[in-house]
Scaffold this motif. Structure first.
Motif, PDB file in Angstrom:
ATOM      1  N   UNK A 139      49.990  48.678  40.555  1.00  0.00           N
ATOM      2  CA  UNK A 139      49.671  49.849  39.764  1.00  0.00           C
ATOM      3  C   UNK A 139      48.444  49.705  38.890  1.00  0.00           C
ATOM      4  N   UNK A 140      47.680  48.635  39.065  1.00  0.00           N
ATOM      5  CA  UNK A 140      46.480  48.417  38.266  1.00  0.00           C
ATOM      6  C   UNK A 140      45.243  48.841  39.054  1.00  0.00           C
ATOM      7  N   UNK A 141      44.510  49.801  38.535  1.00  0.00           N
ATOM      8  CA  UNK A 141      43.247  50.195  39.153  1.00  0.00           C
ATOM      9  C   UNK A 141      42.208  49.110  38.893  1.00  0.00           C
ATOM     10  N   UNK A 142      41.066  49.235  39.545  1.00  0.00           N
ATOM     11  CA  UNK A 142      39.982  48.281  39.297  1.00  0.00           C
ATOM     12  C   UNK A 142      39.529  48.355  37.848  1.00  0.00           C
ATOM     13  N   UNK A 143      39.496  49.570  37.300  1.00  0.00           N
ATOM     14  CA  UNK A 143      39.130  49.719  35.904  1.00  0.00           C
ATOM     15  C   UNK A 143      40.112  49.031  34.977  1.00  0.00           C
ATOM     16  N   UNK A 144      41.409  49.147  35.300  1.00  0.00           N
ATOM     17  CA  UNK A 144      42.426  48.476  34.492  1.00  0.00           C
ATOM     18  C   UNK A 144      42.284  46.957  34.590  1.00  0.00           C
ATOM     19  N   UNK A 145      41.997  46.457  35.775  1.00  0.00           N
ATOM     20  CA  UNK A 145      41.819  45.013  35.941  1.00  0.00           C
ATOM     21  C   UNK A 145      40.614  44.506  35.155  1.00  0.00           C
ATOM     22  N   UNK A 146      39.551  45.285  35.152  1.00  0.00           N
ATOM     23  CA  UNK A 146      38.379  44.900  34.359  1.00  0.00           C
ATOM     24  C   UNK A 146      38.715  44.878  32.873  1.00  0.00           C
ATOM     25  N   UNK A 147      39.517  45.851  32.438  1.00  0.00           N
ATOM     26  CA  UNK A 147      39.923  45.921  31.031  1.00  0.00           C
ATOM     27  C   UNK A 147      40.756  44.691  30.661  1.00  0.00           C
ATOM     28  N   UNK A 148      41.700  44.341  31.519  1.00  0.00           N
ATOM     29  CA  UNK A 148      42.584  43.208  31.242  1.00  0.00           C
ATOM     30  C   UNK A 148      41.813  41.895  31.224  1.00  0.00           C
TER      31      UNK A 148
END
Length: 287
Positions: A139-148
């Protein structure tokens, strides 16, 4: 002509470990009405649930607190912002209210707070309503992964999300009809984000978000072990937590009820008329 019931809502503060927690609570018509704890997301507050409370609060007891660093809640200057501490304060809030059995509505940041409560107190959980609250790598988008992946020293990257443009984008991104999204939500969120110390609190939570991903396995194990009744409602065009995050719950909760909507992250803003009856039906079943 019969007039529909108007929800009575009270707005109060409760002191928990030196934090002055603000919360809004509906006053339902019947005693012993099912209880739903509304856990808000980023960068919002209990205000995001105002319309849901108005829609359902005459039938159910809906309780929505603001976390430390959000909304009207006041935390001391030396408060250490982490998801564990948000859960600590929410746990103390629940205990001070004397709640013993309730369902949780978990949206965005509400998922890591709610799952921490569930692990600590499985006896509290009557059911889960999950709305764009992620618990799976899928459920993690690429944007979410970059944020994390952000680390201390990259504060400017976080501050870019804390602007009026960034806040508005979270509300309007992925929506089918932007005119259905009231500007009051993102405008008020930005007011709170701009208060002294609030951006530092959000930066600390951003850097701590990886602690949630590290616990995904524990949360999934809890779901498999306890199999709570669950309603999953999801804006499928969420830029952070896309549709696969909703479907992933079915691997651990095959009996969960899943509904996908053509909207974005703040699904209630555009799809309240569709989501509110689903929540009501769910509370009737588990209440």
């Amino acid at each position: 002509m019969a007039f529909p019931l108007v929800t009575r809502v009270t707005h109060r503060h409760l002191d928990v470990e030196g934090v002055r927690v603000f919360y809004r609570e509906s006053l339902p018509e019947r005693e012993n009405a099912p209880v739903l704890l509304l856990l808000h997301g980023f960068p919002s507050s209990s205000h995001q649930y105002r319309r849901l409370i108005d829609a359902l609060g005459s039938r159910y007891r809906l309780i929505a607190p603001d976390y430390p660093g959000f909304g009207q809640t006041e935390a001391p200057d030396d408060f250490v912002y982490s998801f564990d501490r948000l859960a600590d304060i929410t746990e103390g809030f629940v205990q001070k209210l004397g709640l013993e059995r309730f369902s949780m509505y978990m949206f965005d940041f509400g998922a890591p707070v709610g799952f921490r409560l569930a692990l600590r107190h499985p006896e509290w959980v009557a059911g889960l309503v999950v709305q764009n609250g992620n618990a799976y790598e899928a459920g993690l988008s690429e944007g979410a992964r970059d944020f994390i992946a952000l680390r201390p020293g990259q504060e400017d990257a976080v501050r870019g999300l804390l602007t009026l443009e960034g806040t508005r984008g979270q509300y309007e991104g992925g929506t089918g009809d932007v005119t259905a999204v009231a500007p009051d939500g993102w405008t008020l969120d930005q007011h709170y984000l701009d208060l002294p110390g609030r951006q530092d609190a959000q930066i600390a939570l951003a850097f701590d978000y990886r602690s949630n991903v590290a616990q995904y396995g524990r949360w999934q194990e809890w779901l498999r072990e306890h199999t709570p009744p669950a309603l999953i409602v999801w804006g499928r065009d969420d830029m952070f937590f896309p549709e696969p995050g909703a479907r992933a719950y079915l691997a651990d909760l095959p009996d969960a009820e899943l509904h996908l909507f053509d909207t974005g992250h703040f699904a209630l803003e555009e799809k309240l008329a569709e989501i509110a009856p689903l929540v009501a039906g769910f509370l009737d079943r588990v209440g």
